[in-house]
Design a protein around this motif. Structure first.
Motif, short mmCIF file in Angstrom:
data_model
loop_
_atom_site.label_atom_id
_atom_site.label_comp_id
_atom_site.label_asym_id
_atom_site.label_seq_id
_atom_site.Cartn_x
_atom_site.Cartn_y
_atom_site.Cartn_z
N TYR A 316 0.83 -1.21 0.00
CA TYR A 316 0.00 0.00 0.00
C TYR A 316 0.87 1.26 0.00
CZ TYR A 316 -3.24 3.54 1.72
OH TYR A 316 -3.97 4.68 1.88
N PHE A 317 1.86 1.32 0.86
CA PHE A 317 2.67 2.55 0.95
C PHE A 317 3.55 2.74 -0.28
CE2 PHE A 317 1.78 2.12 5.58
CZ PHE A 317 1.06 3.29 5.69
N ARG A 318 3.86 1.65 -0.95
CA ARG A 318 4.66 1.79 -2.16
C ARG A 318 3.81 2.37 -3.30
NH1 ARG A 318 8.86 -2.79 -3.93
NH2 ARG A 318 9.78 -1.96 -2.06
N LEU A 319 2.51 2.01 -3.33
CA LEU A 319 1.68 2.38 -4.47
C LEU A 319 0.82 3.63 -4.24
CD1 LEU A 319 0.38 -1.13 -5.59
CD2 LEU A 319 2.25 0.18 -6.57
N LYS A 321 1.16 6.70 -3.52
CA LYS A 321 1.47 8.02 -4.10
C LYS A 321 1.02 8.08 -5.55
CE LYS A 321 5.16 9.20 -0.96
NZ LYS A 321 6.59 9.08 -0.72
N LYS A 322 1.06 6.93 -6.22
CA LYS A 322 0.64 6.92 -7.63
C LYS A 322 -0.88 6.98 -7.73
CE LYS A 322 4.61 4.19 -9.09
NZ LYS A 322 5.06 2.85 -9.40
N ASN A 323 -1.54 6.11 -7.00
CA ASN A 323 -2.99 6.04 -7.07
C ASN A 323 -3.51 5.33 -5.82
OD1 ASN A 323 -5.65 5.29 -7.54
ND2 ASN A 323 -5.34 5.08 -9.75
N ARG A 325 -6.50 4.55 -4.76
CA ARG A 325 -7.53 3.53 -4.98
C ARG A 325 -6.87 2.23 -5.46
NH1 ARG A 325 -13.06 4.18 -5.70
NH2 ARG A 325 -13.99 2.72 -7.17
N MET A 326 -5.97 2.41 -6.42
CA MET A 326 -5.24 1.25 -6.95
C MET A 326 -4.43 0.58 -5.83
SD MET A 326 -4.35 -0.66 -9.43
CE MET A 326 -4.85 0.14 -10.94
N ALA A 327 -3.81 1.40 -4.99
CA ALA A 327 -3.00 0.85 -3.89
C ALA A 327 -3.85 -0.01 -2.98
CB ALA A 327 -2.37 1.99 -3.10
N LEU A 328 -5.07 0.45 -2.69
CA LEU A 328 -5.97 -0.32 -1.82
C LEU A 328 -6.33 -1.66 -2.45
CD1 LEU A 328 -8.55 2.31 -0.53
CD2 LEU A 328 -7.11 0.85 0.86
N ILE A 329 -6.67 -1.59 -3.74
CA ILE A 329 -7.10 -2.82 -4.44
C ILE A 329 -5.94 -3.82 -4.49
CG2 ILE A 329 -7.86 -3.76 -6.65
CD1 ILE A 329 -9.34 -1.08 -7.10
N VAL A 330 -4.78 -3.33 -4.92
CA VAL A 330 -3.64 -4.24 -5.08
C VAL A 330 -3.21 -4.81 -3.72
CG1 VAL A 330 -1.23 -4.42 -5.83
CG2 VAL A 330 -2.85 -3.12 -7.19
N ALA A 331 -3.16 -3.94 -2.71
CA ALA A 331 -2.72 -4.42 -1.38
C ALA A 331 -3.69 -5.46 -0.84
CB ALA A 331 -2.61 -3.24 -0.42
N THR A 332 -4.99 -5.23 -1.04
CA THR A 332 -5.98 -6.22 -0.56
C THR A 332 -5.82 -7.53 -1.33
OG1 THR A 332 -7.47 -4.39 -0.13
CG2 THR A 332 -8.44 -6.57 -0.13
N ALA A 333 -5.62 -7.40 -2.65
CA ALA A 333 -5.45 -8.62 -3.45
C ALA A 333 -4.21 -9.39 -3.00
CB ALA A 333 -5.33 -8.25 -4.93
#
Lengths: 430, 392
Positions: A316-319, A321-323, A325-333
């Motif tokens: 989550y913290f890596r992603l 800054k870019k987006n 919403r995307m960070a939440l989705i990817v981290a949950t996945a």
């Protein structure tokens, strides 16, 4: 900290009476397994010794209590004295191997080389152990699951925490973390967080901590009793699903079977309290979850914390800054994919074979989607969970029922073992 | 809210007090039946009815009991392993030992049969099969020799003696005891020929009894039943026979399949649902067929009702006994041997076949009950002896 270890005979006596009642209940009601009473009794003796020991010796004594509990539990007593002696020697040898492994792993992580090189070394050692585990070489087959359960998750947490530690960890802290006395009985053990574990030691008065432990053990024992009632009285066979009523009867008890695990986790965490570790609850009223994120936060809290710390936050913290919403989705996945893989990893260490079934993928996949969607909805509202308006009581009841039904359906499918078989079962009209 | 409900410690004390009372209740006889039943249910660490029939269990159950693989990979219902939690695993060498049993071709009624002439180790025990696939060191002739009283037995793995040496298996023990105690009185030599094989359930035993026994000219034929003969295996195996297109052999099985509407194209779960309502009639028909064959062949039959649960007599087994008696068969309920026993009655904490100790106790119970049973006493001491005695 030492002040919290002051001896008080009267308060200790009351704790001992309560603990004695717990052992009596476990024995009288024949709870969990024949070894359970022995495990409780051994931990009780350990508590007694540990309580009166000088403060400076408490940590080393905790390790010794762990090893002694392990030694007795791993060895199977035998009416034939010679065979019994062989079992105890075998148990000592296996524990010796576990101590050697612990020292080796500690040495690798303590080494001053680059962190990545240390982790690679640990992975290579784990691969070697996995190779031996796969065909039960070197140690007796019955000893492997117990020893693997000591290291399989806590080593990951420890290695992770070492990466951000400001000063080198001590060997004693590492050994106390690995050789937890109740872990020799409960092979499915809550993934205790190293930092929390270390900080919690004698963080409060021992009598308060131990009393909380007794309360948790009692809660666990109550859940183990509930499990027996659920297990013997509620389930029906898949072949008996003939109408909507029987379908509900088939689906609803499946999730309640988890009371056995939650009961065991409460007992395990409660036992650690007796030795001064004031840890968080392992489960918190998970049947009352009113959303899927709430469910994820309440059931197996230690697992959730482990996932959040080791997988969710780094992604989550890596992603973000870019987006975001995307960070939440990817981290949950990532969390749910890791959960599937780590359940298979756990299966391997305890059973000796890797296993990812179709049911595992569908269960964790759907749960991941449900949690992910709820997280997105919650973040879209822009308010923290505390700031959000609480639903009215009837609405909350409806939500609790909805979550319970959904999780029961998923759990019943997961328990069935075959997704297609489960679908054939629930289509009662066919 | 009262403090008792909101304070965690007080709640804990209250719970502990209630549970201590419940624990004490386990030692008190004078309790209302309802309370006793709840305490008994909580105390019961054995499998529930569904797991006895080897249904799947969830991920955590599998990990705790370490038997998921055998369940999910189609382990036989008779494999009761793993339900009582134990830290022990089955000895690893057992997995490498070849079972003395081979799959039968699809046109056969049986799924599997013992391998004739097999000689090897399985479940840590030496197994020798004679030329007929019977567990024995003796090569029996089909024609019964003069002066011999012959008993044929068919059952599942327990009666075959899985996990124990031949000399400990109860059929062998009974043979020894008959020769030791009865032979001096009757002048006959007793042979007990064991047709049992792992995985046989009631229709298989009926098939063996009606198709294989007569060739060996028995004076008495024995078929065993266990609680699981009324369980999942009963209708699951019939469904499997239909799905595999096997020869159903018996008209009553064909009729059940017709009535249930079971089809070869059905999935397992569908055939289970269709056939489960017929599980009792399947057993009734098996016993009726066995009794019909008994009358037609003149071979007296005895049904042994074997208890395999140390914690109590399964209600299924009681029903089986009543039904066999209702159909006119002689039945010996073998309920006492395992009473009060524990894990010592099983070959291994994760393998619930009878241990050598259980076999010996069962042999003693069968022998004494057989001798005390008027119908059996008439067979052992009656016309057979006159027929078999060599002319003086």
């Amino acid at each position: 900290m030492e002040n919290n270890a002051r001896i008080d005979f009267a308060r200790f006596g009351w704790l001992a009476v309560q603990y004695g009642a717990i052992v009596f209940v476990a024995r009288a009601l024949n709870l969990d397994s024949p070894l359970f009473v022995r495990a409780l009794s051994l931990c009780g003796v350990g508590f007694l010794i540990h309580y009166f020991a000088p403060f400076d010796l408490k940590k080393s004594l905790f390790v010794l209590v762990g090893l002694a509990v392990g030694w007795v539990l791993i060895a199977q007593p035998d009416p034939n004295m010679a065979v019994g002696v062989v079992h105890y020697v075998g148990s000592a040898v296996s524990l010796g191997a576990a101590i050697f492994l612990a020292l080796l792993l500690f040495g690798c992580l303590r080494w001053q080389g680059p962190y990545r090189a240390r982790v690679v070394t640990i992975i290579l050692i784990a691969a070697g152990i996995a190779w031996l585990r796969s065909d039960n070489s070197v140690l007796p087959a019955a000893h492997w699951p117990v020893l693997c359960s000591l290291f399989m998750f806590r080593m990951i947490v420890y290695a992770y925490d070492v990466s951000s530690a400001r000063q080198p960890e001590t060997l004693m802290d590492f050994l106390t973390y690995i050789f937890l006395p109740p872990n020799f009985y409960f092979m499915l053990f809550p993934v205790v967080d190293y930092t929390t574990f270390k900080k919690s030691w004698y963080a409060d008065d021992i009598h308060k901590t131990a009393q909380r432990g007794i309360t948790l053990i009692t809660r666990g024992i109550l859940q183990l009793c509930a499990y027996r009632l659920v297990y013997h009285l509620l389930p029906i066979e898949a072949a008996d699903v003939r109408d909507f009523g029987s379908l509900l009867h088939f689906i609803l008890p499946a999730y309640l079977m988890y009371t056995r695990i939650s009961g065991q986790f409460h007992v395990a965490v409660g036992l650690l309290h007796l030795f001064g570790y004031r840890l968080p609850d392992a489960n918190r009223n998970y049947l009352l979850a009113d959303s899927f994120t709430d469910f994820w936060r309440r059931i197996n809290i230690y697992w959730k914390d482990f996932m959040v710390k080791v997988f969710y936050y780094p992604v989550y913290f890596r992603l973000r800054k870019k987006n975001e919403r995307m960070a939440l989705i990817v981290a949950t996945a990532v969390v749910f994919i890791s959960t599937v893989l780590l359940h298979s990893y756990q299966w391997f260490w305890l059973q000796g074979t890797f296993q990812v079934t179709q049911s595992d993928l569908v269960f964790w996949g759907l749960l991941g989607v449900l949690v992910g969607v709820t997280v997105l909805r919650e973040t879209a509202s822009g308010k923290s969970p505390a700031a959000r308006r609480q639903p009215s009581l009837p609405m909350r009841a409806v939500r609790i029922l909805g979550v319970y039904l959904t999780i029961s359906v998923l759990w019943s499918m997961w328990s069935h073992g075959s997704v297609t078989g489960w679908f054939d079962t629930v289509q009662y009209w066919k | 809210m009262p403090k008792l409900l909101t304070d965690e410690t007080l709640r804990g004390w209250m719970s502990l007090a209630v549970m201590t009372a419940a624990g004490a209740g386990a030692y008190v006889r004078a309790l209302p039946e309802g309370v006793k039943s709840i305490i008994q249910t909580v105390r019961n660490d054995g499998p529930n009815d569904i797991d006895l029939d080897n249904r799947t269990r969830n991920y955590y159950e599998g990990l705790l009991d370490m038997d998921r693989e055998s369940n999910e990979r189609g382990g036989l219902a008779m494999q009761l392993a793993g339900f009582f939690q134990s830290r022990q695993q089955l000895p690893s060498e057992w997995a490498e030992q070849k079972e003395p049993i081979a799959p039968e071709p699809i046109e056969s009624f049986l799924f599997r049969e013992n391998i004739p002439g097999y000689d090897g180790t399985y479940k840590g025990c030496h197994f020798h099969m004679n030329q007929w696939g019977q567990r024995s060191n003796v090569e029996y002739t089909k024609e019964k020799p003069p002066g011999v009283f012959r008993i044929t037995v068919c059952g599942g793995s327990n009666t075959m003696g899985y996990g124990v040496p031949l000399k400990d298996s109860f059929p062998y023990q009974i043979e020894q005891r008959l020769n030791r105690e009865l032979s001096p009185k009757t002048g006959l030599r007793y042979e007990v020929i064991n047709f049992s094989a792992n995985g046989y359930h009631l229709p298989d035993k009926l098939y063996m009894a009606t198709q294989r026994f007569a060739a060996f000219q028995p004076d008495l034929a024995i078929v065993d039943v266990l609680g699981f003969d009324l369980g999942l295996i009963n209708y699951d195996y019939l469904g499997r026979r239909v799905r595999e297109g096997r020869n159903l052999h018996f008209d009553f099985l064909k009729e059940i399949v017709r009535q249930a509407g079971a089809k070869q194209s059905d999935k397992r779960e569908v055939s289970l649902k269709k056939l489960k309502p017929y599980r009792k009639s399947l057993v009734e028909d098996c016993f009726r067929e066995l009794h019909r064959y008994e009358q037609q062949s003149g071979i007296p039959f005895l049904v042994l009702a074997l208890r395999d649960d140390t914690r109590g007599i399964p209600s299924k087994l009681r029903w089986l006994v009543q039904d066999a008696e209702k159909e006119g068969l002689a039945v010996l309920p073998i309920y006492d041997s395992l009473e009060g026993g524990g894990m010592d009655m099983y070959v291994h904490p994760r393998d619930y076949h009878y241990s050598a100790k259980a076999h010996h106790l069962i042999a003693d119970e069968i022998y004494s009950k057989m001798m005390a049973n008027p119908r059996m006493a008439a067979i052992f001491n009656g016309p057979t002896r006159a027929q078999e005695e060599p002319p003086k």
